[in-house]
Design an enzyme around this catalytic site. Structure first.
Site, PDB file in Angstrom:
ATOM      1  N   ARG A   4     -12.776   0.566  -4.419  1.00 29.90           N
ATOM      2  CA  ARG A   4     -12.177   0.564  -3.082  1.00 29.90           C
ATOM      3  C   ARG A   4     -11.667   1.962  -2.698  1.00 29.90           C
ATOM      4  O   ARG A   4     -11.535   2.279  -1.533  1.00 29.90           O
ATOM      5  CB  ARG A   4     -11.020  -0.431  -3.082  1.00 29.90           C
ATOM      6  CG  ARG A   4     -10.399  -0.643  -1.740  1.00 29.90           C
ATOM      7  CD  ARG A   4      -9.426  -1.804  -1.758  1.00 29.90           C
ATOM      8  NE  ARG A   4      -9.228  -2.260  -0.396  1.00 29.90           N
ATOM      9  CZ  ARG A   4      -8.306  -1.752   0.424  1.00 29.90           C
ATOM     10  NH1 ARG A   4      -7.510  -0.797   0.009  1.00 29.90           N
ATOM     11  NH2 ARG A   4      -8.211  -2.206   1.653  1.00 29.90           N
ATOM     12  N   CYS A  11       0.825  -1.207   0.000  1.00 29.19           N
ATOM     13  CA  CYS A  11       0.000   0.000   0.000  1.00 29.19           C
ATOM     14  C   CYS A  11       0.859   1.256   0.000  1.00 29.19           C
ATOM     15  O   CYS A  11       1.786   1.388   0.815  1.00 29.19           O
ATOM     16  CB  CYS A  11      -0.883  -0.034   1.240  1.00 29.19           C
ATOM     17  SG  CYS A  11      -1.968   1.371   1.330  1.00 29.19           S
TER      18      CYS A  11
HETATM   19  P1  RVP Z   1      -0.468  -6.809   4.299  1.00 28.59           P
HETATM   20  O1  RVP Z   1      -0.925  -7.927   5.165  1.00 28.59           O
HETATM   21  O2  RVP Z   1       0.544  -5.936   4.973  1.00 28.59           O
HETATM   22  O3  RVP Z   1      -0.020  -7.278   2.946  1.00 28.59           O
HETATM   23  O4  RVP Z   1      -1.731  -5.845   4.080  1.00 28.59           O
HETATM   24  C1  RVP Z   1      -2.904  -6.280   3.458  1.00 28.59           C
HETATM   25  C2  RVP Z   1      -3.900  -5.150   3.470  1.00 28.59           C
HETATM   26  O5  RVP Z   1      -3.450  -4.062   2.653  1.00 28.59           O
HETATM   27  C3  RVP Z   1      -5.245  -5.479   2.888  1.00 28.59           C
HETATM   28  O6  RVP Z   1      -6.064  -6.227   3.746  1.00 28.59           O
HETATM   29  C4  RVP Z   1      -5.813  -4.109   2.587  1.00 28.59           C
HETATM   30  O7  RVP Z   1      -6.366  -3.486   3.722  1.00 28.59           O
HETATM   31  C5  RVP Z   1      -4.582  -3.330   2.192  1.00 28.59           C
HETATM   32  N1  RVP Z   1      -4.451  -3.169   0.750  1.00 28.59           N
HETATM   33  C6  RVP Z   1      -4.836  -3.996  -0.251  1.00 28.59           C
HETATM   34  N2  RVP Z   1      -4.509  -3.421  -1.422  1.00 28.59           N
HETATM   35  C7  RVP Z   1      -3.934  -2.264  -1.102  1.00 28.59           C
HETATM   36  C8  RVP Z   1      -3.423  -1.265  -2.029  1.00 28.59           C
HETATM   37  O8  RVP Z   1      -3.312  -1.506  -3.225  1.00 28.59           O
HETATM   38  N3  RVP Z   1      -3.066  -0.126  -1.513  1.00 28.59           N
HETATM   39  N4  RVP Z   1      -3.907  -2.123   0.225  1.00 28.59           N
END
Ligand code: RVP
Length: 499
Positions: free
Chosen positions: A416, A317
């Site tokens: 989203r 993210c």
């Molecule tokens: P991680 O476990 O750190 O990989 O985080 C997963 C989380 O990141 C997802 O559950 C969602 O809330 C968030 N996410 C998913 N896509 C993206 C993005 O493209 N920014 N963020």
């Protein structure tokens, strides 16, 4: 004037747990990780609980029907990704709900006209040594026979020998009738010393296969998460745009819990969605994501069954870099947990919270629970396993799996992120990446769970609730973090590192 928080926002790596007294009866085998998924009133049991505090992220590269089955088998829940057409998401839910523990829809199928060469290619491609032979080569076609490696000799048989000539024909097969129970199927497997028992319906069509090894796995999964009909509990992600049609299709497919998947859940669109779903369907719905007490309270007042916490902490993210919003994940969980406690004291209603994103080390999960999360949601963690839906590739000398964010161009999940307009994704909030391949889900979960249980015993806790109530947590300085790893020694190769 703008409001300023006096404290910086913090991440899990800035905290550690202190041990409490460990009694002699506080041992990992006695620890229960059972945790509520949905809100409940004081003194009552939650309508839905998890047997382990894990959920897999609402992401194309993480949660499909296959992951849903694997994680429910281990005791957690997947929220199948919503950034796909309504029918295909409902289909995934249907498949995962239709998966009867131990009964599998045949995934390697042939017709009698296929050849030994085809059998070998199929085996190479799928790794399955048993193939069903049906009249049309589909998993539910009329069963004509079974091929296993005991039916042919590669050195002797011609590559173009038709399957019909060497398969074990239906007339010689031991099979079960559709509707038999798993333990009856197991009796047949043992009585006839079989590795695989086909289950056939009244018209001679193949229904399922039951494998000896799966039965053993079933017996070895005492924590699997089942509904009253012995189907796995399955979740799904929804958005605030097409929810009327999507939720109807998901409920019809048998979904147990929904979650509104959004990077920022403190919105009127989420309130409307929750209110609509609550008014029209009998299904649990979580909402989010929020990072403070106001966001939590807003979604709970709207009727959310659980609330998801975290903005910008996900491994893929880049929301914080792109838009400058978000909060350190630990600070967010701590504040929302306080708000939840206050709400519980005021109303007698306990609303579970889920810490979503930013889990890097296994101990971060224990910290999140100790800070008040009832369960965690993870993307990167689950993306590394065989069960995730993405390709496994070799990059250099290492195996990796693909992993991309819902806010990346690859996922095109504009619902989203958008804030009401119809313009779609103007800029990305996520990246496309690889994660190191880590093998099967169960073996990795087992290791993570042992660590969590062991730490809980250090903290004198036999349940998640006790950990939340009694944990003592300290901030660590940047220099003391160095002290926590191996330091001032020359590490030998293959020494422990990572997770
Ligand atoms: P991680 O476990 O750190 O990989 O985080 C997963 C989380 O990141 C997802 O559950 C969602 O809330 C968030 N996410 C998913 N896509 C993206 C993005 O493209 N920014 N963020």
């Amino acid at each position: 004037m703008a409001f300023y928080y006096s404290e910086p926002s913090r991440t899990f790596s800035e905290f550690l747990l202190l041990p409490n007294l460990t009694s002699k009866t506080c041992t990992p085998d006695r620890v229960s990780l059972k945790t509520p998924l949905c809100k409940f009133s004081r003194g009552e049991e939650p309508a839905l609980s998890l047997n382990i505090p894990f959920s897999s992220a609402v992401m194309q590269s993480v949660s499909d029907d296959n992951m849903a089955v694997a994680l429910a088998r281990a005791g957690g829940i997947s929220f199948i990704f919503g950034s796909q057409p309504i029918e295909s998401q409902a289909d995934m839910v249907r498949k995962a709900k239709g998966y009867k523990a131990g009964f599998v829809v045949s995934r390697s199928n042939l017709t009698p006209e296929h050849t030994l060469k085809d059998v070998l290619e199929l085996k190479e491609r799928t790794g399955h040594s048993t193939a069903a032979v049906t009249h049309d080569g589909t998993p539910k076609g009329r069963l004509l026979g079974i091929v296993t490696s005991r039916d042919y000799r590669v050195s002797r048989d011609a590559a173009d020998k038709p399957v019909g000539e060497f398969m074990t024909p239906f007339a010689s097969l031991i099979y079960g009738q559709s509707g038999i129970s798993l333990s009856e199927a197991n009796d047949l497997i043992w009585e006839h010393k079989l590795n695989c028992l086909p289950i056939v319906d009244d018209n001679g069509h193949l229904d399922y296969l039951v494998f000896r090894k799966d039965y053993d796995a079933h017996k070895n999964n005492p924590t699997e998460l089942l509904d009253a009909n012995k189907s796995y509990i399955v979740g799904a992600g929804i958005n605030t745009k097409d929810y009327k049609e999507r939720v109807a299709a998901l409920v019809e497919a048998g979904v147990d819990a929904l979650v509104i998947d959004s990077s920022d859940g403190y919105t009127e669109w989420q309130r409307e969605t929750i209110e609509y779903v609550k008014a029209h369907f009998d299904v649990k719905i979580g909402a989010g994501n929020v990072v403070d007490r106001e966001g939590f309270r807003y979604l709970v007042d709207a009727g959310a069954d659980f609330v998801k916490v975290g903005i910008g902490g996900g491994s893929i993210c880049i929301t914080r870099e792109q838009k400058g919003i978000g909060r350190g994940q630990a600070s967010a969980v701590i504040e929302v947990a306080e708000a939840r406690q206050q709400y519980f004291e005021e109303t007698g209603i306990y609303v579970p919270i889920c810490s979503d994103g930013g889990i890097v080390h296994d101990y971060h999960i224990t910290l999140a629970l100790a800070m008040g999360a009832d369960f965690v949601m993870m993307g990167r963690y689950f993306a590394r396993f065989d069960e995730s839906p993405t390709r496994k590739l070799k990059v250099g000398n290492n195996f990796v799996k693909e992993f991309w964010g819902e806010g990346s161009n690859r996922a095109r999940n504009w619902q989203r992120y958008d804030t009401g307009g119809k313009q779609g994704l103007v800029f990305e909030e996520g990246v496309d990446s690889y994660v190191p391949y880590a093998g099967g889900l169960q073996e990795n979960l087992d290791k993570t769970i042992s660590k969590i249980k062991s730490t809980m015993c250090n903290c004198g806790s036999l349940t998640v609730e006790q950990l939340q109530r009694t944990a003592r947590i300290t901030l660590v300085s940047a220099t003391s973090i160095v002290e926590g790893g191996a330091h001032d020694v020359i590490l030998k190769e293959n020494s422990l590192s990572g997770e």
